[in-house]
Design an enzyme around this catalytic site. Structure first.
Site, PDB file in Angstrom:
ATOM      1  N   ASN A  15       0.865  -1.185   0.000  1.00  0.00           N
ATOM      2  CA  ASN A  15       0.000   0.000   0.000  1.00  0.00           C
ATOM      3  C   ASN A  15       0.897   1.229   0.000  1.00  0.00           C
ATOM      4  O   ASN A  15       1.456   1.593   1.034  1.00  0.00           O
ATOM      5  CB  ASN A  15      -0.902  -0.020   1.245  1.00  0.00           C
ATOM      6  CG  ASN A  15      -1.767   1.227   1.331  1.00  0.00           C
ATOM      7  OD1 ASN A  15      -1.812   2.029   0.397  1.00  0.00           O
ATOM      8  ND2 ASN A  15      -2.454   1.390   2.450  1.00  0.00           N
ATOM      9  N   LYS A  17       0.030   4.213  -0.340  1.00  0.00           N
ATOM     10  CA  LYS A  17      -0.665   5.414   0.186  1.00  0.00           C
ATOM     11  C   LYS A  17      -0.460   6.564  -0.814  1.00  0.00           C
ATOM     12  O   LYS A  17      -0.464   6.310  -2.016  1.00  0.00           O
ATOM     13  CB  LYS A  17      -0.183   5.728   1.604  1.00  0.00           C
ATOM     14  CG  LYS A  17      -0.267   4.468   2.495  1.00  0.00           C
ATOM     15  CD  LYS A  17      -0.112   4.718   3.949  1.00  0.00           C
ATOM     16  CE  LYS A  17      -0.245   3.390   4.705  1.00  0.00           C
ATOM     17  NZ  LYS A  17      -0.173   3.545   6.150  1.00  0.00           N
ATOM     18  N   HIS A 102      -9.482   1.177   4.793  1.00  0.00           N
ATOM     19  CA  HIS A 102      -8.212   1.444   5.474  1.00  0.00           C
ATOM     20  C   HIS A 102      -8.449   2.429   6.613  1.00  0.00           C
ATOM     21  O   HIS A 102      -9.265   3.346   6.506  1.00  0.00           O
ATOM     22  CB  HIS A 102      -7.187   1.996   4.477  1.00  0.00           C
ATOM     23  CG  HIS A 102      -5.811   2.024   5.065  1.00  0.00           C
ATOM     24  ND1 HIS A 102      -5.398   3.028   5.911  1.00  0.00           N
ATOM     25  CD2 HIS A 102      -4.790   1.145   4.975  1.00  0.00           C
ATOM     26  CE1 HIS A 102      -4.156   2.758   6.310  1.00  0.00           C
ATOM     27  NE2 HIS A 102      -3.760   1.625   5.746  1.00  0.00           N
ATOM     28  N   GLU A 104      -6.873   4.912   7.603  1.00  0.00           N
ATOM     29  CA  GLU A 104      -6.694   6.338   7.263  1.00  0.00           C
ATOM     30  C   GLU A 104      -7.945   6.889   6.590  1.00  0.00           C
ATOM     31  O   GLU A 104      -8.301   8.057   6.779  1.00  0.00           O
ATOM     32  CB  GLU A 104      -5.436   6.506   6.387  1.00  0.00           C
ATOM     33  CG  GLU A 104      -4.178   6.321   7.229  1.00  0.00           C
ATOM     34  CD  GLU A 104      -2.982   5.759   6.490  1.00  0.00           C
ATOM     35  OE1 GLU A 104      -2.953   5.785   5.247  1.00  0.00           O
ATOM     36  OE2 GLU A 104      -2.059   5.267   7.178  1.00  0.00           O
ATOM     37  N   GLU A 174      -5.045  -4.624  10.725  1.00  0.00           N
ATOM     38  CA  GLU A 174      -4.061  -3.561  10.900  1.00  0.00           C
ATOM     39  C   GLU A 174      -4.398  -2.761  12.157  1.00  0.00           C
ATOM     40  O   GLU A 174      -5.242  -1.848  12.116  1.00  0.00           O
ATOM     41  CB  GLU A 174      -4.074  -2.610   9.705  1.00  0.00           C
ATOM     42  CG  GLU A 174      -3.703  -3.268   8.391  1.00  0.00           C
ATOM     43  CD  GLU A 174      -3.150  -2.255   7.392  1.00  0.00           C
ATOM     44  OE1 GLU A 174      -1.978  -2.386   7.040  1.00  0.00           O
ATOM     45  OE2 GLU A 174      -3.875  -1.330   6.999  1.00  0.00           O
ATOM     46  N   GLY A 180       2.456   2.883  10.742  1.00  0.00           N
ATOM     47  CA  GLY A 180       3.384   4.003  10.564  1.00  0.00           C
ATOM     48  C   GLY A 180       4.057   4.455  11.845  1.00  0.00           C
ATOM     49  O   GLY A 180       4.653   5.528  11.885  1.00  0.00           O
ATOM     50  N   SER A 220       3.526  -1.458  10.528  1.00  0.00           N
ATOM     51  CA  SER A 220       4.972  -1.425  10.791  1.00  0.00           C
ATOM     52  C   SER A 220       5.670  -2.750  10.479  1.00  0.00           C
ATOM     53  O   SER A 220       6.593  -3.152  11.200  1.00  0.00           O
ATOM     54  CB  SER A 220       5.247  -0.986  12.239  1.00  0.00           C
ATOM     55  OG  SER A 220       4.817   0.352  12.428  1.00  0.00           O
TER      56      SER A 220
END
Ligand code: 13P
Length: 268
Positions: A15, A17, A102, A104, A174, A180, A220
């Site tokens: 991904n 992003k 996701h 985000e 996730e 991140g 991560s």
């Protein structure tokens, strides 16, 4: 290791992003990954998920390489007055995959469980493989609420799917606090949550169907820790963010996954 989905390779989904910033950097990144991937294509299924504007360029570069292409989101309507949106139907010419839900998108763009369910259903209806993302916030994790939160997201995300859809569905666990941050989840925590995910899928769409749904870990993941996830019996691969933008590190990750899967005897 019969609890991996039978006959499947390990899935590594990159991904990207909103990266890289230019088409030429995107092309350089793909080229740098293609060569090392070739040696491991028997054991690793690789899906690259770039931003929309880079899809076409990446599609040309990966033609006939076995590498697959994914988008990072989609809208559930086929076409119409939805400024800024891209429908699942529009992606089918280029992509085999689409990521939905996701964290985000949930956090910054206020996507609800219902939106995510519609996107998952639209992606599968249009013939895409869907990666449905779920994961708890730090406050849930520290309060021991991971299982009810993730279980609820899975139930909601599957609410518009049927047992027949299961071969086209991948669920990525996730934990939001691991994305991140460099704070990857303990494999034991990932394992327990992935077991809960599989169990929940079984309750919602049936045990037989649940066995066909693949489950990934993301958050991560890097070259130093990927082995500890892909060797887990219930883990069918990883969804990788930051490390997938570093060609050398990502190539090492592909090699590590291939090594682990190369040693798992086929159960078919
Ligand atoms: P990182 O690998 O950068 O933590 O991101 C994980 C992720 O969000 C993949 O979808």
């Amino acid at each position: 290791m019969g609890s991996h989905v039978q006959g499947a390779k390990s899935l590594l989904a990159a991904n990207w992003k909103m990266n890289p910033a230019s088409a030429s950097d995107a092309a350089d990144l793909v080229r740098a990954i293609l060569e090392p991937y070739k040696a491991h294509a028997d054991h690793v299924q690789l899906a690259i998920c770039p931003p929309y504007p880079w899809l076409l360029g990446v599609a040309e570069l990966i033609e006939n390489t076995g590498v697959e292409l994914g988008a990072q989101d989609c809208y559930w309507e086929k076409a119409g007055a939805f400024t800024g949106e891209v429908s699942a139907a529009m992606l089918t010419g280029w992509c085999q995959w689409v990521i939905v839900g996701h964290s985000e998108r949930r956090a910054y763009f206020h996507e609800t469980d219902e939106d995510v369910a519609r996107k998952a259903a639209a992606g599968i209806a249009e013939g895409l493989q869907v990666i449905l993302c779920v994961g708890e916030l730090d406050e849930h994790y520290t309060a021991g609420q991971t299982e009810p939160v993730v279980g609820g997201q899975v139930r909601a995300g599957l609410s518009q799917l049927a047992a027949d859809d299961s071969p086209h569905l991948v669920i990525a666990y996730e934990p939001v606090w691991a994305i991140g941050t460099g704070k990857n989840a303990e494999p034991e925590h990932a394992y327990k949550t992935m077991r809960l995910i599989r169990h929940t899928v079984g309750e919602v769409i049936g045990q037989g169907a649940a066995r066909k749904v693949r489950v990934l870990y993301g958050g991560s993941v890097n070259a130093a820790n990927i082995e500890s996830y892909v060797e887990l019996p219930l883990c069918d691969g990883c969804l990788v963010g930051g490390a997938s933008l570093k060609a050398d590190e990502f190539s090492k990750m592909i090699a590590t996954v291939a090594e682990v899967y190369g040693h798992i005897p086929s159960t078919t």
